[in-house]
Design an enzyme around this catalytic site. Structure first.
Site, PDB file in Angstrom:
ATOM      1  N   THR A 157      93.287 137.602  11.361  1.00 10.87           N
ATOM      2  CA  THR A 157      92.466 138.405  12.269  1.00 10.87           C
ATOM      3  C   THR A 157      92.820 138.081  13.722  1.00 10.87           C
ATOM      4  OG1 THR A 157      90.666 136.787  12.178  1.00 10.87           O
ATOM      5  CG2 THR A 157      90.566 138.627  10.631  1.00 10.87           C
ATOM      6  N   GLN A 200      94.138 140.814  16.593  1.00 18.24           N
ATOM      7  CA  GLN A 200      93.554 141.041  17.919  1.00 18.24           C
ATOM      8  C   GLN A 200      94.644 141.159  18.971  1.00 18.24           C
ATOM      9  OE1 GLN A 200      90.172 141.382  19.052  1.00 18.24           O
ATOM     10  NE2 GLN A 200      90.401 142.043  16.951  1.00 18.24           N
ATOM     11  N   ARG A 239      93.429 127.218  19.702  1.00 15.42           N
ATOM     12  CA  ARG A 239      93.770 127.344  18.296  1.00 15.42           C
ATOM     13  C   ARG A 239      93.233 128.658  17.746  1.00 15.42           C
ATOM     14  NH1 ARG A 239      89.704 123.998  14.599  1.00 15.42           N
ATOM     15  NH2 ARG A 239      91.077 123.277  12.981  1.00 15.42           N
ATOM     16  N   GLU A 250      90.866 140.042  24.395  1.00 17.40           N
ATOM     17  CA  GLU A 250      91.291 140.836  25.543  1.00 17.40           C
ATOM     18  C   GLU A 250      92.672 140.500  26.088  1.00 17.40           C
ATOM     19  OE1 GLU A 250      87.466 142.056  27.876  1.00 17.40           O
ATOM     20  OE2 GLU A 250      87.062 140.214  26.787  1.00 17.40           O
ATOM     21  N   THR A 301      86.557 142.658  14.884  1.00 18.71           N
ATOM     22  CA  THR A 301      87.451 141.573  15.288  1.00 18.71           C
ATOM     23  C   THR A 301      87.607 140.509  14.215  1.00 18.71           C
ATOM     24  OG1 THR A 301      85.508 140.631  16.312  1.00 18.71           O
ATOM     25  CG2 THR A 301      87.016 141.827  17.734  1.00 18.71           C
TER      26      THR A 301
HETATM   27 MO1  MOS Z   1      84.991 143.462  26.769  1.00 24.52          MO
HETATM   28  S1  MOS Z   1      85.633 144.903  28.062  1.00 24.52           S
HETATM   29  O1  MOS Z   1      84.319 142.376  27.865  1.00 24.52           O
HETATM   30  O2  MOS Z   1      83.890 144.270  25.758  1.00 24.52           O
END
Ligand code: MOS
Length: 738
Positions: free
Chosen positions: A633, A637, A627, A704, A468
């Site tokens: 990066t 994501q 922010r 996510e 990430t």
């Molecule tokens: Mo994420 S599914 O909480 O690694």
């Protein structure tokens, strides 16, 4: 100078693209041995016989472990269990089989080839029992898990809680069931562990999202002190939730290594990734929404059923976002579990919110059609000034700005809402909208910052970088806080000897780790300034701390131009490193604010009218996430989340064989994910925002939210293009040929 937020390249980028970054499966140790798992071939029953004599005689074989000879563990191997992160594992403590592909034996050999050959030669006899593999048949026995993490499984407000609500004339009602299939995570890097004992000390080189969690789970499972376990994981080739827990292979590798007295490497095969290391559960979501003619919501009900295993409850919190996303006087949500003889499901990218926004945002699109309202205008009528469930103020919610910016970038105002009204080059074209959301999580974390005599700053934190950009944002925050150039700062992570940080899950690492890094760097800066002030030869000798500047690693007085490398003061003071440590925690932010991220997702589909083939030429996403700590990066994501959302909408599905309980498409040829050719233009951006309540850097996590809303936006676009409402993912062409 402003490093935080800048589009800094990954500090570990070169190591990765040159193949030098060591992943767990790459670890080479002297006298290394190789282990291969044997998995069950029945979905329920008992093991009656394990014939390993032939395997044991094969070349290079060192040990075959099964329930017949495995070391007995405290509490039958359940000592480390704290679901959902500490799992109920298959550690060869008894002869019971609860699902197909449960580990039942493990072979250790000198080479991988020898271990594979011997594992294939282990004969296992079973006494099968009837297995429950039919979700629909088991659904009448669904039960409440009580809780989903810290939240209650059920919620009710307004008339669902017996309260009086204003009388409204209902103009439209949608009552539909939406379904999402089992999905498997499939990070590029499979689960892998290398276990090494030195005396009574265990080192695990494990592919994990949670080094300290792995340490604690394995220590408890084996009944040894956590100080005796070290977990090392400098690089992770993707996790997405399946590496948030230590699954059976981790303690099994540790047991095997102790028995053979040599290090053991255990790497799962791709088809084993569809076996005992978690999946996103199947959901069936019953959604009812009502509204008046103006589009004001009157009530929402969201009942989510998802499957779990017979050995552990895992709940997909699919109805959770329905509690907070819109103003609505009466809302009722439920989560129910359906037990099947399958592996235990687990967190998968945006657990709950990913599947839940598909159902809710599809239902709202259906509602907008019934009301003949523009879908964003309808949502704007229901924009809540505060969290409608807790009544707490939002920490920041710039969803309006996302609607506006996204609609403009997409050209949404040119949309004719009539289904099948848009065509281009013989293809049906559809435009769909959906809202994205994910909670803003944060946990306590600690970090240590040190200046070495060589003039390099090292910042250490027991976190993980799943790919990430955690290394990079740690270095950015430390460099800016200290006044050091980025190339003089080295971030280190992925070692449980470093100060603890939380699981890299729930999108919380950025908001948890960077405040600790910032605090440790600030504490180090203070020590360095004090060192210089008390150094007779320093240009800042006897200055007030406020007059001292530290920039580009050099110290001087604000009022003068003379600067000296801070490392010079260090050298004169004896040349020893200067160290500072700090802990940062979220405090009581969740008590006085509701912390969530939001987004607006617009998708275009182009569909072959004869073949039903769906393409997604473009997606626009605008996000309210605080922010960005690193523009490159951070955007990556969000981009990756959208790509996965397209895969979820159109391709991904693990197909459970109702006779055997096995996933029949357990490979990347038949489990479809998008390739580059499947992905069109994706335009993601954030709206300007700073969230002062999540952390001092103003940044909420973004791992996510990018996947949420995408499947609904695509499904809504498919309806717009075809007039066909697909309520069960994935939207494969057979569902459009009717
Ligand atoms: Mo994420 S599914 O909480 O690694």
């Amino acid at each position: 100078m402003a490093l935080i937020g800048a589009a800094v390249e990954r500090v570990d980028g070169r190591l990765k693209v040159t193949g030098v970054a060591p992943y767990s499966g790459d670890v080479a140790l002297p006298r290394l041995t190789h282990a291969v798992l044997v998995l069950s071939t029945i979905a329920n029953g008992r093991i009656t016989r394990i014939d390993s004599a032939g395997a044991e005689r094969m070349p290079g074989v060192l040990w075959v472990m099964s329930h017949l000879n495995a070391p007995r563990l405290p509490d039958g191997g359940r000592a480390g269990v704290h679901p959902p992160a500490g799992r109920v594992l298959g550690l060869f403590q008894d002869d019971a089989v609860h699902y197909d592909r449960q580990p039942v034996a493990l072979v250790v050999a000198e080479t991988l080839d020898q271990a594979e050959a011997a594992a294939a030669a282990v004969r296992v006899g079973y006494s099968p029992a009837t297995a429950q593999l039919d979700f629909t048949a088991a659904k009448p026995d669904a039960y409440s898990p009580g809780k989903i993490n810290d939240a209650p499984a059920d919620s009710a407000r307004g008339r669902f809680a017996g309260e009086q609500t204003a009388a409204v004339t209902i103009a439209a009602r949608v009552a539909e069931t939406y379904g999402t299939p089992i999905e498997h995570h499939n990070p590029m890097e499979p689960h892998a562990t290398v276990a090494q004992w030195q005396g009574d000390e265990l080192t695990l080189y494990d592919a994990t999202q949670f080094i300290s969690g792995c340490r604690n789970t394995v220590a408890k499972t084996l009944g040894i002190p956590p100080e005796k376990v070290r977990v090392v994981c400098p690089y992770v080739g993707g996790g997405f939730g399946c590496k948030g827990s230590a699954w059976s292979h981790v303690p099994l590798a540790a047991l095997a290594a102790r028995q053979v007295g040599r290090p053991v490497k255990l790497v799962l095969t791709r088809d084993q990734m569809f076996g005992f290391v978690g999946c996103r559960p199947l959901t069936e979501q019953e959604v009812v929404v009502t509204a008046d003619a103006s589009g004001q919501f009157d009530s929402m009900q969201h009942h989510s059923f998802s499957h779990t295993s017979v050995i552990e409850d895992f709940t997909e919190g699919a109805a959770v976002q329905t509690r907070i996303l819109y103003s609505c006087p009466s809302v009722e949500t439920q989560h129910r579990l359906v037990k099947l003889n399958v592996e235990t499901p687990t967190f998968q990218r945006a657990p709950g919110h990913c599947t839940g926004t598909f159902a809710l945002e599809s239902a709202l699109d259906e509602l907008a059609y019934r009301l003949r309202l523009e879908p964003i205008a309808m949502r704007l009528r229901n924009e809540p000034p505060a969290d409608p469930q807790s009544k707490l103020p939002w920490s920041s919610r710039s969803l309006r700005a996302c609607y506006v910016s996204g609609a403009k970038a997409f050209g949404w105002s040119a949309r004719n809402p009539e289904p099948r009204s848009m065509r281009c080059a013989g293809q049906l074209v559809g435009w769909g909208y959906a809202t994205a959301t994910y909670p803003a999580n944060r946990s306590a974390a600690s970090a240590v910052a040190r200046l070495n005599p060589d003039g390099f700053v090292v910042i250490q934190c027991g976190t993980q970088d799943l790919g990430t950009g955690t290394y990079t944002i740690m270095a950015q925050v430390a460099a800016q806080t200290l006044g050091f150039p980025l190339d003089r700062v080295r971030a280190e992570l992925g070692d449980s000897r470093f100060p603890d940080a939380p699981v890299s899950g729930g999108s919380q690492s950025a908001a948890s780790v960077t405040p600790a890094v910032q605090a440790a760097a600030a504490a180090l800066r203070e020590k360095l300034v004090n060192l210089a002030i008390s150094d007779e030869s320093s240009p800042v000798y006897r200055a007030l701390a406020g007059e001292v500047v530290l920039e580009a690693g050099r110290v001087g007085l604000r009022s003068q131009s003379r600067r000296e490398p801070i490392a010079a003061a260090l050298a004169r003071s004896g040349g020893k490193e200067v160290v500072a440590m700090a802990t940062a925690d979220p405090g009581d932010a969740k008590k006085h604010h509701s912390l969530h991220s939001f987004g607006a997702v617009f998708a275009e589909v182009s569909i072959d009218p004869d073949l039903g083939l769906v393409r997604v030429p473009r997606v626009v996403g605008r996000y309210s996430v605080g922010r960005l700590l690193n523009e490159t990066t951070g955007r990556s994501q969000l981009l990756g989340g959208v790509v996965w959302g397209i895969g979820m909408a159109l391709m991904e599905e693990s197909i459970l064989d109702g006779r055997s309980g096995r996933i029949v498409n357990a490979n990347l040829a038949e489990y479809h994910v998008p390739t580059n050719a499947d992905i069109g233009r994706i335009d993601v951006d954030v709206v300007p925002e700073f969230d002062p309540f999540i952390d001092p850097l103003g940044a909420r996590g973004i791992g996510e939210i990018g996947i949420t809303g995408v499947a609904a936006a695509v499904a809504n676009a498919v309806y717009h293009a075809t007039g066909i409402r697909v309520r069960r993912l994935p939207i494969t062409l057979d569902k459009l040929l009717s």
